[in-house]
Design a protein around this motif. Structure first.
Motif, PDB file in Angstrom:
ATOM      1  N   VAL A 100       0.830  -1.203   0.000  1.00 29.17           N
ATOM      2  CA  VAL A 100       0.000   0.000   0.000  1.00 29.17           C
ATOM      3  C   VAL A 100       0.861   1.249   0.000  1.00 29.17           C
ATOM      4  CG1 VAL A 100      -1.775   1.291   1.260  1.00 29.17           C
ATOM      5  CG2 VAL A 100      -1.867  -1.219   1.178  1.00 29.17           C
ATOM      6  N   ALA A 101       1.881   1.273   0.830  1.00 31.78           N
ATOM      7  CA  ALA A 101       2.740   2.453   0.939  1.00 31.78           C
ATOM      8  C   ALA A 101       4.052   2.077   1.611  1.00 31.78           C
ATOM      9  CB  ALA A 101       2.051   3.562   1.724  1.00 31.78           C
ATOM     10  N   ILE A 102       5.085   2.875   1.346  1.00 31.92           N
ATOM     11  CA  ILE A 102       6.391   2.685   1.980  1.00 31.92           C
ATOM     12  C   ILE A 102       6.855   4.028   2.526  1.00 31.92           C
ATOM     13  CG2 ILE A 102       8.794   2.008   1.668  1.00 31.92           C
ATOM     14  CD1 ILE A 102       7.917   0.286  -0.700  1.00 31.92           C
ATOM     15  N   GLY A 103       7.075   4.090   3.830  1.00 29.91           N
ATOM     16  CA  GLY A 103       7.609   5.289   4.462  1.00 29.91           C
ATOM     17  C   GLY A 103       9.010   5.013   4.984  1.00 29.91           C
ATOM     18  N   ALA A 104       9.857   6.026   4.995  1.00 30.43           N
ATOM     19  CA  ALA A 104      11.238   5.825   5.434  1.00 30.43           C
ATOM     20  C   ALA A 104      11.719   7.041   6.220  1.00 30.43           C
ATOM     21  CB  ALA A 104      12.148   5.585   4.231  1.00 30.43           C
ATOM     22  N   ALA A 105      12.623   6.781   7.162  1.00 30.78           N
ATOM     23  CA  ALA A 105      13.187   7.868   7.963  1.00 30.78           C
ATOM     24  C   ALA A 105      14.603   7.504   8.371  1.00 30.78           C
ATOM     25  CB  ALA A 105      12.338   8.124   9.209  1.00 30.78           C
ATOM     26  N   LEU A 106      15.477   8.484   8.346  1.00 33.13           N
ATOM     27  CA  LEU A 106      16.854   8.260   8.775  1.00 33.13           C
ATOM     28  C   LEU A 106      16.925   8.049  10.277  1.00 33.13           C
ATOM     29  CD1 LEU A 106      18.726  10.971   6.689  1.00 33.13           C
ATOM     30  CD2 LEU A 106      18.788   8.494   6.332  1.00 33.13           C
ATOM     31  N   VAL A 107      17.825   7.184  10.702  1.00 30.72           N
ATOM     32  CA  VAL A 107      18.139   7.046  12.125  1.00 30.72           C
ATOM     33  C   VAL A 107      19.101   8.171  12.465  1.00 30.72           C
ATOM     34  CG1 VAL A 107      19.131   5.579  13.901  1.00 30.72           C
ATOM     35  CG2 VAL A 107      17.818   4.547  12.039  1.00 30.72           C
ATOM     36  N   GLU A 108      18.666   9.083  13.300  1.00 25.89           N
ATOM     37  CA  GLU A 108      19.464  10.272  13.616  1.00 25.89           C
ATOM     38  C   GLU A 108      20.408  10.024  14.785  1.00 25.89           C
ATOM     39  OE1 GLU A 108      16.592  13.336  14.245  1.00 25.89           O
ATOM     40  OE2 GLU A 108      15.817  13.250  12.183  1.00 25.89           O
ATOM     41  N   ALA A 118      11.381   4.725  13.621  1.00 29.65           N
ATOM     42  CA  ALA A 118      10.254   3.896  13.199  1.00 29.65           C
ATOM     43  C   ALA A 118       8.955   4.695  13.228  1.00 29.65           C
ATOM     44  CB  ALA A 118      10.135   2.662  14.094  1.00 29.65           C
ATOM     45  N   GLU A 119       8.792   5.532  14.226  1.00 30.84           N
ATOM     46  CA  GLU A 119       7.597   6.371  14.305  1.00 30.84           C
ATOM     47  C   GLU A 119       7.550   7.372  13.156  1.00 30.84           C
ATOM     48  OE1 GLU A 119       7.910   8.030  18.195  1.00 30.84           O
ATOM     49  OE2 GLU A 119       7.734   6.073  19.187  1.00 30.84           O
ATOM     50  N   ARG A 120       8.711   7.946  12.812  1.00 33.74           N
ATOM     51  CA  ARG A 120       8.745   8.884  11.691  1.00 33.74           C
ATOM     52  C   ARG A 120       8.443   8.164  10.375  1.00 33.74           C
ATOM     53  NH1 ARG A 120      13.232  10.704  14.796  1.00 33.74           N
ATOM     54  NH2 ARG A 120      14.740   9.615  13.448  1.00 33.74           N
ATOM     55  N   ALA A 121       9.016   6.982  10.205  1.00 33.44           N
ATOM     56  CA  ALA A 121       8.760   6.209   8.990  1.00 33.44           C
ATOM     57  C   ALA A 121       7.297   5.818   8.895  1.00 33.44           C
ATOM     58  CB  ALA A 121       9.644   4.962   8.974  1.00 33.44           C
ATOM     59  N   GLU A 122       6.702   5.458  10.016  1.00 32.18           N
ATOM     60  CA  GLU A 122       5.291   5.068  10.036  1.00 32.18           C
ATOM     61  C   GLU A 122       4.397   6.250   9.673  1.00 32.18           C
ATOM     62  OE1 GLU A 122       2.283   2.643  13.003  1.00 32.18           O
ATOM     63  OE2 GLU A 122       3.772   3.986  13.873  1.00 32.18           O
ATOM     64  N   ARG A 123       4.745   7.429  10.159  1.00 29.11           N
ATOM     65  CA  ARG A 123       3.953   8.615   9.809  1.00 29.11           C
ATOM     66  C   ARG A 123       4.061   8.899   8.309  1.00 29.11           C
ATOM     67  NH1 ARG A 123       1.477  12.718  12.327  1.00 29.11           N
ATOM     68  NH2 ARG A 123       2.152  11.968  14.360  1.00 29.11           N
ATOM     69  N   ALA A 124       5.269   8.767   7.767  1.00 27.71           N
ATOM     70  CA  ALA A 124       5.446   8.975   6.329  1.00 27.71           C
ATOM     71  C   ALA A 124       4.621   7.962   5.538  1.00 27.71           C
ATOM     72  CB  ALA A 124       6.927   8.864   5.966  1.00 27.71           C
ATOM     73  N   ALA A 125       4.604   6.717   5.993  1.00 33.69           N
ATOM     74  CA  ALA A 125       3.817   5.691   5.312  1.00 33.69           C
ATOM     75  C   ALA A 125       2.327   6.008   5.388  1.00 33.69           C
ATOM     76  CB  ALA A 125       4.095   4.322   5.925  1.00 33.69           C
ATOM     77  N   GLY A 126       1.876   6.523   6.534  1.00 27.87           N
ATOM     78  CA  GLY A 126       0.472   6.888   6.669  1.00 27.87           C
ATOM     79  C   GLY A 126       0.075   7.986   5.708  1.00 27.87           C
ATOM     80  N   ILE A 127       0.977   8.933   5.500  1.00 28.16           N
ATOM     81  CA  ILE A 127       0.703  10.029   4.559  1.00 28.16           C
ATOM     82  C   ILE A 127       0.606   9.490   3.139  1.00 28.16           C
ATOM     83  CG2 ILE A 127       1.701  12.113   3.527  1.00 28.16           C
ATOM     84  CD1 ILE A 127       2.852  12.718   6.350  1.00 28.16           C
ATOM     85  N   LEU A 128       1.528   8.600   2.759  1.00 28.50           N
ATOM     86  CA  LEU A 128       1.483   8.052   1.404  1.00 28.50           C
ATOM     87  C   LEU A 128       0.301   7.116   1.197  1.00 28.50           C
ATOM     88  CD1 LEU A 128       4.220   9.390   0.971  1.00 28.50           C
ATOM     89  CD2 LEU A 128       4.947   7.323  -0.218  1.00 28.50           C
ATOM     90  N   THR A 129      -0.201   6.529   2.276  1.00 32.20           N
ATOM     91  CA  THR A 129      -1.411   5.727   2.149  1.00 32.20           C
ATOM     92  C   THR A 129      -2.564   6.604   1.682  1.00 32.20           C
ATOM     93  OG1 THR A 129      -0.704   4.188   3.892  1.00 32.20           O
ATOM     94  CG2 THR A 129      -3.058   4.275   3.406  1.00 32.20           C
ATOM     95  N   ALA A 130      -2.602   7.833   2.203  1.00 31.22           N
ATOM     96  CA  ALA A 130      -3.662   8.774   1.813  1.00 31.22           C
ATOM     97  C   ALA A 130      -3.328   9.506   0.527  1.00 31.22           C
ATOM     98  CB  ALA A 130      -3.886   9.791   2.937  1.00 31.22           C
ATOM     99  N   LEU A 131      -2.041   9.750   0.276  1.00 29.19           N
ATOM    100  CA  LEU A 131      -1.619  10.542  -0.883  1.00 29.19           C
ATOM    101  C   LEU A 131      -0.586   9.762  -1.696  1.00 29.19           C
ATOM    102  CD1 LEU A 131      -1.085  13.903   1.060  1.00 29.19           C
ATOM    103  CD2 LEU A 131      -3.139  13.169  -0.144  1.00 29.19           C
ATOM    104  N   PRO A 132      -0.978   8.675  -2.335  1.00 26.96           N
ATOM    105  CA  PRO A 132      -0.010   7.828  -3.036  1.00 26.96           C
ATOM    106  C   PRO A 132       0.677   8.507  -4.210  1.00 26.96           C
ATOM    107  CG  PRO A 132      -2.264   7.192  -3.577  1.00 26.96           C
ATOM    108  CD  PRO A 132      -2.352   8.176  -2.447  1.00 26.96           C
ATOM    109  N   GLU A 133       0.135   9.634  -4.675  1.00 26.69           N
ATOM    110  CA  GLU A 133       0.751  10.311  -5.814  1.00 26.69           C
ATOM    111  C   GLU A 133       2.020  11.059  -5.437  1.00 26.69           C
ATOM    112  OE1 GLU A 133      -2.129  13.326  -4.029  1.00 26.69           O
ATOM    113  OE2 GLU A 133      -2.044  11.170  -4.368  1.00 26.69           O
ATOM    114  N   LEU A 134       2.312  11.193  -4.152  1.00 24.83           N
ATOM    115  CA  LEU A 134       3.463  11.985  -3.733  1.00 24.83           C
ATOM    116  C   LEU A 134       4.790  11.349  -4.136  1.00 24.83           C
ATOM    117  CD1 LEU A 134       2.439  13.219  -0.159  1.00 24.83           C
ATOM    118  CD2 LEU A 134       2.444  14.507  -2.306  1.00 24.83           C
ATOM    119  N   ALA A 135       4.944  10.067  -3.901  1.00 22.67           N
ATOM    120  CA  ALA A 135       6.224   9.416  -4.196  1.00 22.67           C
ATOM    121  C   ALA A 135       6.072   7.913  -4.050  1.00 22.67           C
ATOM    122  CB  ALA A 135       7.313   9.924  -3.245  1.00 22.67           C
TER     123      ALA A 135
END
Length: 256
Positions: A100-108, A118-135
């Motif tokens: 459905v979507a793939i979110g990614a975040a750097l380990v800082e 993991a929380e940042r990546a999950e939020r990014a994935a949630g956004i792409l689930t709603a807005l798949p046209e982004l990336a």
């Protein structure tokens, strides 16, 4: 092991990387891969194991939660993320599962363990689930405006307070104008790109923009109002995704 177990047990980035034989001095990222809800836990974990063993780039499976698989990997923005995403989708196809979507975040450097990334990546994935046209892959660091919108709880503000023009477009009778205007704004007003995505002729695009409700046409001719209109339409998309499948964005709001 779920994401919350990762958090509770405080698995540090260094120990996790050492356990999975990753170089602790090499920058890493966490990927959150959302699979279709009907996959089932056993198939999801089988897919995760296959991805981890075949993807390369020091990729290791580190947890699962609510249909979201978490991996730690050496892939970085603009580096080999396209290759890894293709590998993930290819392996999912072999399992007859849809990504459905793939979110990614750097380990800082300031992350005390893998959970914040993991929380940042999950939020990014949630956004792409709603807005798949982004990336194809949504890197947290590239989603600034959408991260901001994702932190606005559904119902906490009225769309019309952000953009009266957006409220007009949300009326079902204006569905064709909403689609046209949203795509037009998504491509920064590039006529050729908008026509290609909408599969219409330039004349049709110009006609729709010219015949759009007055409030919408006025907003399109004002920089601030145009930005607010775009943001309000995307906020509605995020809220609609939350209503249809609340888990990802709801978890993200609870973790904020």
């Amino acid at each position: 092991m779920t994401l919350y177990q990762l958090t509770d047990e405080r698995v540090t980035s260094s120990s996790a990387m050492a356990h999975h034989r990753l170089d602790p001095g090499f920058p890493s990222s966490v990927w959150a891969v959302v699979i279709e809800p009907q996959a089932g836990a056993l198939r999801a974990r089988a897919l995760a194991g296959r991805i981890a063993t075949s993807a390369g780039l020091g990729t290791a499976f580190v947890g699962e939660q609510s249909g979201c698989l978490f991996f730690v990997t050496r892939a970085r923005p603009g580096d080999t993320d396209g290759e890894l995403a293709e590998r993930i989708r290819s392996m999912a196809g072999r399992f007859e599962l849809r990504i459905v979507a793939i979110g990614a975040a750097l380990v800082e450097n300031t992350d005390y363990d893998l959970a914040p990334a993991a929380e940042r990546a999950e939020r990014a994935a949630g956004i792409l689930t709603a807005l798949p046209e982004l990336a194809e892959v949504g890197w947290y660091g590239d989603l600034g405006p959408w991260i901001m919108l994702s932190r606005i709880a559904p119902g906490s503000v009225r769309v019309r307070d952000i953009s009266p023009a957006a409220e007009v477009l949300l009326d079902p009778t204006n569905a064709i104008y909403r689609e046209t205007v949203e795509v037009y704004l998504d491509v920064a007003g590039r006529i050729g790109d908008a026509c290609a995505r909408l599969h219409i002729h330039r004349t049709t695009l110009y006609y729709r923009l010219d015949k759009a409700p007055d409030a919408v046409r006025d907003a399109l001719h004002d920089g601030s109002a145009r930005s607010s209109l775009h943001m309000a339409l995307k906020l509605d998309r995020l809220w609609s995704s939350h209503r249809n499948s609340p888990s990802l964005l709801q978890q993200g709001q609870q973790l904020s």
